[in-house]
Design a protein around this motif. Structure first.
Motif, mmCIF file in Angstrom:
data_model
loop_
_atom_site.group_PDB
_atom_site.id
_atom_site.type_symbol
_atom_site.label_atom_id
_atom_site.label_comp_id
_atom_site.label_asym_id
_atom_site.label_seq_id
_atom_site.Cartn_x
_atom_site.Cartn_y
_atom_site.Cartn_z
ATOM 1 N N ALA A 1 -5.214 -3.381 0.122
ATOM 2 C CA ALA A 1 -5.997 -3.152 1.338
ATOM 3 C C ALA A 1 -6.870 -4.362 1.654
ATOM 4 O O ALA A 1 -7.035 -4.750 2.817
ATOM 5 N N GLU A 2 -7.449 -4.966 0.596
ATOM 6 C CA GLU A 2 -8.274 -6.152 0.805
ATOM 7 C C GLU A 2 -7.442 -7.302 1.358
ATOM 8 O O GLU A 2 -7.843 -7.987 2.306
ATOM 9 N N VAL B 1 0.842 -1.204 0.000
ATOM 10 C CA VAL B 1 0.000 0.000 0.000
ATOM 11 C C VAL B 1 0.871 1.246 0.000
ATOM 12 O O VAL B 1 0.629 2.208 -0.745
ATOM 13 N N HIS C 1 -5.138 3.087 -7.670
ATOM 14 C CA HIS C 1 -6.335 2.842 -6.877
ATOM 15 C C HIS C 1 -6.654 1.342 -6.822
ATOM 16 O O HIS C 1 -6.967 0.799 -5.751
ATOM 17 N N GLN C 2 -6.551 0.666 -7.973
ATOM 18 C CA GLN C 2 -6.811 -0.769 -8.016
ATOM 19 C C GLN C 2 -5.792 -1.538 -7.177
ATOM 20 O O GLN C 2 -6.143 -2.482 -6.448
ATOM 21 N N GLU D 1 -5.976 5.414 -11.580
ATOM 22 C CA GLU D 1 -6.840 4.241 -11.588
ATOM 23 C C GLU D 1 -6.050 2.977 -11.263
ATOM 24 O O GLU D 1 -6.493 2.114 -10.485
ATOM 25 N N LEU E 1 -6.570 -0.937 -3.545
ATOM 26 C CA LEU E 1 -7.750 -1.691 -3.132
ATOM 27 C C LEU E 1 -7.408 -3.163 -2.910
ATOM 28 O O LEU E 1 -7.810 -3.779 -1.913
#
Length: 458
Positions: free
Chosen positions: A215-216, A46, A208-209, A205, A212
């Motif tokens: 983070a997941e 991250v 961001h992906q 983008e 995500l």
């Protein structure tokens, strides 16, 4: 003593439980460490994604700044005709090279083909504008009759069209200004800005992906980490409960049993149950040995009734207990003649017989004792003078049996001196009974007499 058969021991072994709990703890700790490492890596992912986005944005800004700077310097030169701005322009193109450096850095550090493609388009349009800007500066140089700067090799080699060479100085200046301020130029600048913006949107983008996904994964890993911590907590609680049930509680029970001097309860783990069974076996043996030793210490080995030492203890006890009692001193008459005439073995049998008669003839709460060779004593608690007749009957019955033997033993008799006390075994009670015994022996033996105080009637 007959050896007892060892009872089978069943129970949980502390060693087995310990090994199992250590194994579980090691597995959980290893899994927790692995989960912690994964959390750290996901966090770094991250963080790296954010750093990449910031670096991309910075390099985009660097490319945009380089392009804007070139536009600014060429416009200033076209307006002011000051060669200094032309020098700044070529310094940026030849030396500083912010656009090229930014693009090279992005190509090296990032793998987004789409975002990089937008920046390549931006640089390509910027380079096309550079040709237009160089041509505008060439027009100004020609119109002003100035010499090109040292860094402007491209400018030296650039040739104006015949049509532009035929223009007047003012027309050349006007055309130069149109080239860098006109609508076509501005559209190219807007296209460059749009390409940079598209590049940023693409990388945004992508970042961001990535964030995500990271983070997941980070959340999933942290969830596993929390689960492992919970399992460790439960495992610790189970360990504490096992320690309490298998070790601490049995120890408390055993300590209580030892303090109360009784056999241990069978409780706890295999090891403690085995310990308790072993202790109980030893306890039984020791109790039996102590009882035997106590019996031997308190009883006369020949007759089986209490001996002189136990008699003295009872004497001290009844000195403390202020209770009414009677005390008898019993002597076997002419016992030496029996020993001399019949032998010691017969004498011993006579003493045993006398002891049995004393033990059987009195109450279970009375204490017959052998206090000398042929001398016996009897302590009769809770006995008062109004019960003299009971004592007399008992002694006469014993003498009747001894003087008319049916067991082949020689005839013997008992001389008995007795005394009463209302305050336990007083200091002079023995003396009184002994004086009464002396009276019996002086008056022919084989009788019982009670001590009578002077002035009292017998």
């Amino acid at each position: 003593m007959e050896q007892k058969e060892k009872k089978p021991v069943k129970g949980i072994r502390i060693r087995t439980v310990n090994l199992i709990m250590i194994l579980i703890s090691c597995i959980l700790y290893v899994l927790l460490i692995l989960a912690t490492v994964r959390v750290s890596r996901k966090y770094e992912d991250v963080h790296h994604s954010m750093d990449d986005y910031i670096a991309w944005e910075e390099n985009n800004s660097l490319l945009t700044e380089g392009s804007a700077y070139l536009t600014e310097q060429v416009r200033l030169y076209v307006i002011t005709k000051d060669p200094e701005y032309m020098d700044h322009y070529f310094t940026e193109v030849q030396v500083t090279r912010r656009r090229e450096r930014a693009l090279a850095q992005l190509e090296e550090d990032f793998d987004s083909e789409e975002a990089y493609g937008y920046l390549e388009q931006a640089l390509e349009r910027s380079n096309r504008l550079k040709d237009q800007e160089l041509y505008a500066m060439k027009l100004i140089l020609t119109a002003e009759g100035q010499e090109p700067p040292d860094l402007s090799k491209e400018l030296e080699e650039l040739k104006l069209t015949a049509e532009d060479q035929a223009l007047s100085e003012e027309e050349q200046i006007q055309k130069a200004q149109t080239l860098v301020f006109g609508e076509e130029y501005q559209q190219s600048k807007d296209q460059i800005a749009k390409a940079v913006e598209d590049s940023l949107e693409s990388i945004h983008e992508l970042t961001h992906q990535k964030m995500l996904a990271s983070a997941e994964n980070l959340g999933s890993t942290m969830e596993k980490q929390r689960g492992l911590i919970s399992l460790l907590f439960v495992e610790n609680i189970i360990t504490f409960i096992l320690i309490l049930v298998l070790i601490i509680k049995p120890l408390q029970i055993y300590i209580r049993c030892i303090k109360e001097d009784k056999m241990m309860e069978i409780a706890g783990s295999y090891e403690f149950k085995y310990l308790a069974l072993t202790y109980n076996d030893i306890y039984e043996i020791n109790t039996a040995n102590e009882a035997m030793l106590r019996y031997q210490a308190e009883h006369d080995p020949l007759t089986g009734i209490i001996n002189r030492g136990a008699f003295e203890q009872l004497r001290r006890l009844f000195q403390i207990k202020k209770t009414s009692m009677a005390f008898l001193i019993v002597d076997v008459d002419k016992f030496k003649q029996i020993n001399d005439g019949y032998g010691h073995e017969t004498g011993d049998r006579v003493l045993k017989k006398v002891a049995e008669l004393l033990q059987d003839g009195f109450r279970a709460t009375d204490y017959p004792a052998r206090i000398g060779g042929d001398e016996f004593a009897v302590i009769l608690p809770n006995m008062t003078e109004d019960q003299k007749d009971v004592i007399v009957r008992k002694i006469r019955k014993m003498n009747e049996i001894l003087t008319h033997p049916e067991d082949g033993l020689p005839k013997v008799s008992l001389s008995v001196g007795a005394a009463f006390s209302a305050e336990g075994f007083t200091d002079d009670l023995y003396r009184k009974a002994d004086l009464a015994l002396y009276e019996v022996k002086e008056h022919g033996r084989c009788d019982l007499r009670f001590y009578i105080e002077e002035g009292q009637e017998g």
